[in-house]
Design an enzyme around this catalytic site. Structure first.
Site, mmCIF file in Angstrom:
data_model
loop_
_atom_site.group_PDB
_atom_site.id
_atom_site.type_symbol
_atom_site.label_atom_id
_atom_site.label_comp_id
_atom_site.label_asym_id
_atom_site.label_seq_id
_atom_site.Cartn_x
_atom_site.Cartn_y
_atom_site.Cartn_z
ATOM 1 N N SER A 147 32.223 -3.970 -41.643
ATOM 2 C CA SER A 147 31.707 -3.602 -40.319
ATOM 3 C C SER A 147 30.470 -2.751 -40.531
ATOM 4 O O SER A 147 30.318 -2.123 -41.588
ATOM 5 C CB SER A 147 32.761 -2.769 -39.577
ATOM 6 O OG SER A 147 32.192 -2.140 -38.452
ATOM 7 N N TYR A 162 39.062 4.054 -39.362
ATOM 8 C CA TYR A 162 38.419 2.734 -39.378
ATOM 9 C C TYR A 162 37.141 2.785 -40.209
ATOM 10 O O TYR A 162 36.909 1.950 -41.085
ATOM 11 C CB TYR A 162 38.103 2.306 -37.941
ATOM 12 C CG TYR A 162 37.476 0.927 -37.828
ATOM 13 C CD1 TYR A 162 38.256 -0.220 -37.814
ATOM 14 C CD2 TYR A 162 36.093 0.769 -37.738
ATOM 15 C CE1 TYR A 162 37.684 -1.483 -37.708
ATOM 16 C CE2 TYR A 162 35.511 -0.494 -37.639
ATOM 17 C CZ TYR A 162 36.318 -1.615 -37.620
ATOM 18 O OH TYR A 162 35.753 -2.870 -37.524
ATOM 19 N N LYS A 166 36.455 0.708 -43.696
ATOM 20 C CA LYS A 166 35.413 -0.314 -43.841
ATOM 21 C C LYS A 166 34.429 0.064 -44.949
ATOM 22 O O LYS A 166 33.910 -0.819 -45.642
ATOM 23 C CB LYS A 166 34.687 -0.543 -42.514
ATOM 24 C CG LYS A 166 35.584 -1.181 -41.443
ATOM 25 C CD LYS A 166 36.094 -2.562 -41.853
ATOM 26 C CE LYS A 166 36.884 -3.253 -40.765
ATOM 27 N NZ LYS A 166 37.389 -4.580 -41.133
#
Ligand code: NAP
Length: 258
Positions: A147, A162, A166
């Site tokens: 991402s 998150y 990533k």
């Protein structure tokens, strides 16, 4: 080889984790349009089967499997079933992932761990199990869905687990690329920006002010459409990218430029 035929994926077997919906389903559809047979391991078997049935209408073979990418036994069982049915694995797209918007100081260890387990450990477990098959065949392409959050901190929503997961996916991509190059296994990553899936559409509808933070800072002034990942995933999966490994490719309408 003619350049267009280097994108052809006929007679290739592609596994796309978490492809029951969203970006995974769009990428699986793109790979099938290029000719690949598709395997969809997803925690939600019913939706995975629906997606697999839909994709099979393109004239390729499909297989839906119930699989939790955080469970080593599920992942090993999934790989055995794929090899049992198709005899080979050419492409792995590590797509299954989740995000939790919780302030860092409030986040429980369980919430932190769940995100790291699915987004990072799941990528490792699937890559390891599939690479064992690919090493035997001396070829393969693994594509991890990272991402832009590996590189920037999203605003205003807090999502430290998150973002950290990533960033881990991006560095794992480079490490595996270096280790497995001798087996002709290429490992690359796609790093999408804000994409318009059912989930993000709902967030924008509930919080219209998000447009100011998600769309305004994007030079192209819009969110991406899931099908806009198809070209890049087919490129990375195919012979068209045969000398490319260890790359993290942003596809974000320019969001990470500023
Ligand atoms: P999504 O719509 O939520 O789809 C993810 C799929 O993965 C769902 O079918 C989900 O099943 C499944 N899944 C969840 N946990 C799993 C597990 N443990 N094992 C196997 N499958 C599991 O997500 P998306 O928006 O398409 O995102 C796909 C990937 O792109 C993720 O890695 C995400 O981080 C990344 N990404 C997305 C965006 C974006 O804007 N959407 C941007 C950058 C990167 P359930 O429905 O049952 O949970």
């Amino acid at each position: 080889m003619n350049v267009l035929s280097s994108f052809n994926l006929e007679n290739k077997i592609a596994i796309v984790t978490g492809a029951a919906r969203g970006l995974g389903k769009a990428m699986a559809t793109g790979l099938a349009e290029a000719g690949a047979d598709i395997v969809i391991p997803d925690i939600n078997y019913k939706e995975a089967k629906k997606a697999a049935d839909e994709i099979s209408e393109l004239g390729v073979e499909t297989l839906a499997l119930k699989c939790d990418v955080t469970e080593k036994s599920d992942v090993q069982d999934m790989v055995q079933k794929v090899v049992g049915k198709f005899n080979q694995i050419d492409i792995l797209i590590n797509n299954a992932g989740i995000c939790k918007n919780i302030a860092a100081e409030e986040m429980s260890l369980e919430d932190w761990q769940e995100v790291i387990d699915i987004n990072l450990t799941g990528v490792f477990l699937c890559s390891q199990a599939v690479a064992k098959e690919m090493i035997d065949n001396n070829k393969g392409s693994i594509i991890n869905i990272s991402s832009m959050s590996a590189e920037i901190v999203n605003y205003p929503q807090p999502q430290c687990s998150y973002n950290a997961s990533k960033a881990g996916v991006s560095q794992l991509t480079k490490s595996l690329a270096a280790e497995w190059a001798e087996h002709d296994i290429r490992v690359n990553a796609i790093a999408p920006g804000y994409m318009k899936t059912d989930l993000t559409k709902e967030i924008i509808e509930k919080n219209p002010e998000r447009k100011e933070h998600w769309i305004e800072p994007t030079p192209m002034k819009r969110m991406g459409k899931p099908e806009e990942l198809k070209g890049l995933v087919v490129y990375l999966a195919s012979e068209a990218s045969s000398f490319m490994t260890g790359n993290i490719m942003n596809i974000d309408g320019g969001y990470t430029l500023y």
